[in-house]
Design a protein around this motif. Structure first.
Motif, PDB file in Angstrom:
ATOM      1  N   UNK A   1      -6.520  -4.499   4.046  1.00  0.00           N
ATOM      2  CA  UNK A   1      -7.255  -3.318   4.466  1.00  0.00           C
ATOM      3  C   UNK A   1      -6.688  -2.099   3.750  1.00  0.00           C
ATOM      4  N   UNK A   2      -7.533  -1.215   3.279  1.00  0.00           N
ATOM      5  CA  UNK A   2      -7.100  -0.026   2.549  1.00  0.00           C
ATOM      6  C   UNK A   2      -6.286   0.901   3.434  1.00  0.00           C
ATOM      7  N   UNK A   3      -5.263   1.461   2.856  1.00  0.00           N
ATOM      8  CA  UNK A   3      -4.403   2.395   3.579  1.00  0.00           C
ATOM      9  C   UNK A   3      -5.097   3.750   3.689  1.00  0.00           C
ATOM     10  N   UNK A   4      -4.708   4.531   4.685  1.00  0.00           N
ATOM     11  CA  UNK A   4      -5.315   5.850   4.924  1.00  0.00           C
ATOM     12  C   UNK A   4      -4.391   6.961   4.415  1.00  0.00           C
ATOM     13  N   UNK A   5      -4.027   6.902   3.159  1.00  0.00           N
ATOM     14  CA  UNK A   5      -3.156   7.917   2.573  1.00  0.00           C
ATOM     15  C   UNK A   5      -3.986   9.030   1.950  1.00  0.00           C
ATOM     16  N   UNK A   6      -3.381  10.195   1.815  1.00  0.00           N
ATOM     17  CA  UNK A   6      -4.067  11.326   1.201  1.00  0.00           C
ATOM     18  C   UNK A   6      -3.739  11.384  -0.289  1.00  0.00           C
ATOM     19  N   UNK A   7      -4.606  12.034  -1.037  1.00  0.00           N
ATOM     20  CA  UNK A   7      -4.382  12.207  -2.473  1.00  0.00           C
ATOM     21  C   UNK A   7      -3.327  13.274  -2.702  1.00  0.00           C
ATOM     22  N   UNK A  35      10.487   9.630  -9.912  1.00  0.00           N
ATOM     23  CA  UNK A  35       9.454  10.237  -9.074  1.00  0.00           C
ATOM     24  C   UNK A  35       9.431   9.605  -7.690  1.00  0.00           C
ATOM     25  N   UNK A  36       8.431   9.945  -6.934  1.00  0.00           N
ATOM     26  CA  UNK A  36       8.293   9.446  -5.557  1.00  0.00           C
ATOM     27  C   UNK A  36       8.009   7.947  -5.493  1.00  0.00           C
ATOM     28  N   UNK A  37       7.331   7.423  -6.521  1.00  0.00           N
ATOM     29  CA  UNK A  37       6.926   6.021  -6.518  1.00  0.00           C
ATOM     30  C   UNK A  37       7.694   5.230  -7.575  1.00  0.00           C
ATOM     31  N   UNK A  38       7.942   3.933  -7.321  1.00  0.00           N
ATOM     32  CA  UNK A  38       8.668   3.119  -8.304  1.00  0.00           C
ATOM     33  C   UNK A  38       7.828   2.859  -9.549  1.00  0.00           C
ATOM     34  N   UNK A  39       8.478   2.693 -10.680  1.00  0.00           N
ATOM     35  CA  UNK A  39       7.769   2.442 -11.931  1.00  0.00           C
ATOM     36  C   UNK A  39       7.059   1.089 -11.931  1.00  0.00           C
ATOM     37  N   UNK A  40       7.415   0.223 -11.032  1.00  0.00           N
ATOM     38  CA  UNK A  40       6.789  -1.101 -10.962  1.00  0.00           C
ATOM     39  C   UNK A  40       5.387  -1.055 -10.369  1.00  0.00           C
ATOM     40  N   UNK A  41       5.006   0.083  -9.805  1.00  0.00           N
ATOM     41  CA  UNK A  41       3.695   0.230  -9.173  1.00  0.00           C
ATOM     42  C   UNK A  41       2.616   0.408 -10.240  1.00  0.00           C
ATOM     43  N   UNK A  42       1.525  -0.351 -10.130  1.00  0.00           N
ATOM     44  CA  UNK A  42       0.407  -0.195 -11.055  1.00  0.00           C
ATOM     45  C   UNK A  42      -0.400   1.050 -10.686  1.00  0.00           C
ATOM     46  N   UNK A  43      -1.041   1.648 -11.705  1.00  0.00           N
ATOM     47  CA  UNK A  43      -1.882   2.831 -11.496  1.00  0.00           C
ATOM     48  C   UNK A  43      -3.273   2.525 -12.031  1.00  0.00           C
ATOM     49  N   UNK A  61      -1.828  13.474 -12.487  1.00  0.00           N
ATOM     50  CA  UNK A  61      -3.112  13.018 -11.975  1.00  0.00           C
ATOM     51  C   UNK A  61      -3.137  13.175 -10.459  1.00  0.00           C
ATOM     52  N   UNK A  62      -4.342  13.191  -9.906  1.00  0.00           N
ATOM     53  CA  UNK A  62      -4.528  13.200  -8.461  1.00  0.00           C
ATOM     54  C   UNK A  62      -4.723  11.743  -8.054  1.00  0.00           C
ATOM     55  N   UNK A  63      -3.816  11.213  -7.217  1.00  0.00           N
ATOM     56  CA  UNK A  63      -3.862   9.796  -6.853  1.00  0.00           C
ATOM     57  C   UNK A  63      -3.368   9.601  -5.426  1.00  0.00           C
ATOM     58  N   UNK A  64      -3.649   8.401  -4.903  1.00  0.00           N
ATOM     59  CA  UNK A  64      -3.121   8.038  -3.586  1.00  0.00           C
ATOM     60  C   UNK A  64      -2.670   6.585  -3.617  1.00  0.00           C
ATOM     61  N   UNK A  65      -1.723   6.274  -2.741  1.00  0.00           N
ATOM     62  CA  UNK A  65      -1.238   4.915  -2.581  1.00  0.00           C
ATOM     63  C   UNK A  65      -2.247   4.143  -1.740  1.00  0.00           C
ATOM     64  N   UNK A  66      -2.655   2.977  -2.225  1.00  0.00           N
ATOM     65  CA  UNK A  66      -3.600   2.142  -1.501  1.00  0.00           C
ATOM     66  C   UNK A  66      -3.255   0.680  -1.756  1.00  0.00           C
ATOM     67  N   UNK A  67      -4.098  -0.223  -1.277  1.00  0.00           N
ATOM     68  CA  UNK A  67      -3.870  -1.646  -1.503  1.00  0.00           C
ATOM     69  C   UNK A  67      -5.199  -2.384  -1.505  1.00  0.00           C
ATOM     70  N   UNK A  71      -3.869  -8.387  -1.733  1.00  0.00           N
ATOM     71  CA  UNK A  71      -3.126  -7.973  -2.920  1.00  0.00           C
ATOM     72  C   UNK A  71      -2.068  -6.957  -2.574  1.00  0.00           C
ATOM     73  N   UNK A  72      -1.389  -6.473  -3.574  1.00  0.00           N
ATOM     74  CA  UNK A  72      -0.309  -5.521  -3.360  1.00  0.00           C
ATOM     75  C   UNK A  72      -0.751  -4.077  -3.443  1.00  0.00           C
ATOM     76  N   UNK A  73       0.201  -3.189  -3.260  1.00  0.00           N
ATOM     77  CA  UNK A  73      -0.056  -1.747  -3.319  1.00  0.00           C
ATOM     78  C   UNK A  73      -0.200  -1.297  -4.773  1.00  0.00           C
ATOM     79  N   UNK A  74      -0.936  -0.207  -4.950  1.00  0.00           N
ATOM     80  CA  UNK A  74      -1.084   0.428  -6.251  1.00  0.00           C
ATOM     81  C   UNK A  74      -1.520   1.865  -6.032  1.00  0.00           C
ATOM     82  N   UNK A  75      -1.431   2.679  -7.080  1.00  0.00           N
ATOM     83  CA  UNK A  75      -1.887   4.063  -7.024  1.00  0.00           C
ATOM     84  C   UNK A  75      -3.293   4.129  -7.610  1.00  0.00           C
TER      85      UNK A  75
END
Length: 89
Positions: A1-7, A35-43, A61-67, A71-75
């Protein structure tokens, strides 16, 4: 289920991963080191960042953490949104 994060505005960079198994294309985008997010995170964002600039270019860029379900998390940043070139190599 998609996370409810803000951009938010985050800094990312283009790079060539050592292993492209399961990935599409040679050049990819990741969060910058320290930065705030690990480099292993896909964008997921506009392909113009990886196609129209040299590898190693940094962007804001304007982005948010989701999933993805199962699958796994990504920006995520919509492909049509503006971005800022911060630094070219």
């Amino acid at each position: 289920m998609a996370q409810k994060n803000t951009y938010e505005i985050i800094e990312v960079e283009s790079y060539c991963p050592a292993d492209t198994t399961g990935l599409h294309g040679k050049v990819h985008i990741r969060p910058v080191e320290g930065g705030r997010y690990p480099q292993s995170l896909h964008v997921e964002c506009s392909k113009s960042l990886s196609k129209n600039y040299p590898v190693g270019t940094r962007f804001k860029i304007k982005a948010k953490l989701t999933d993805r379900e199962g699958g796994g998390e990504y920006l995520y940043s919509h492909y049509s949104w503006d971005y800022e070139v911060v630094q070219k190599p």
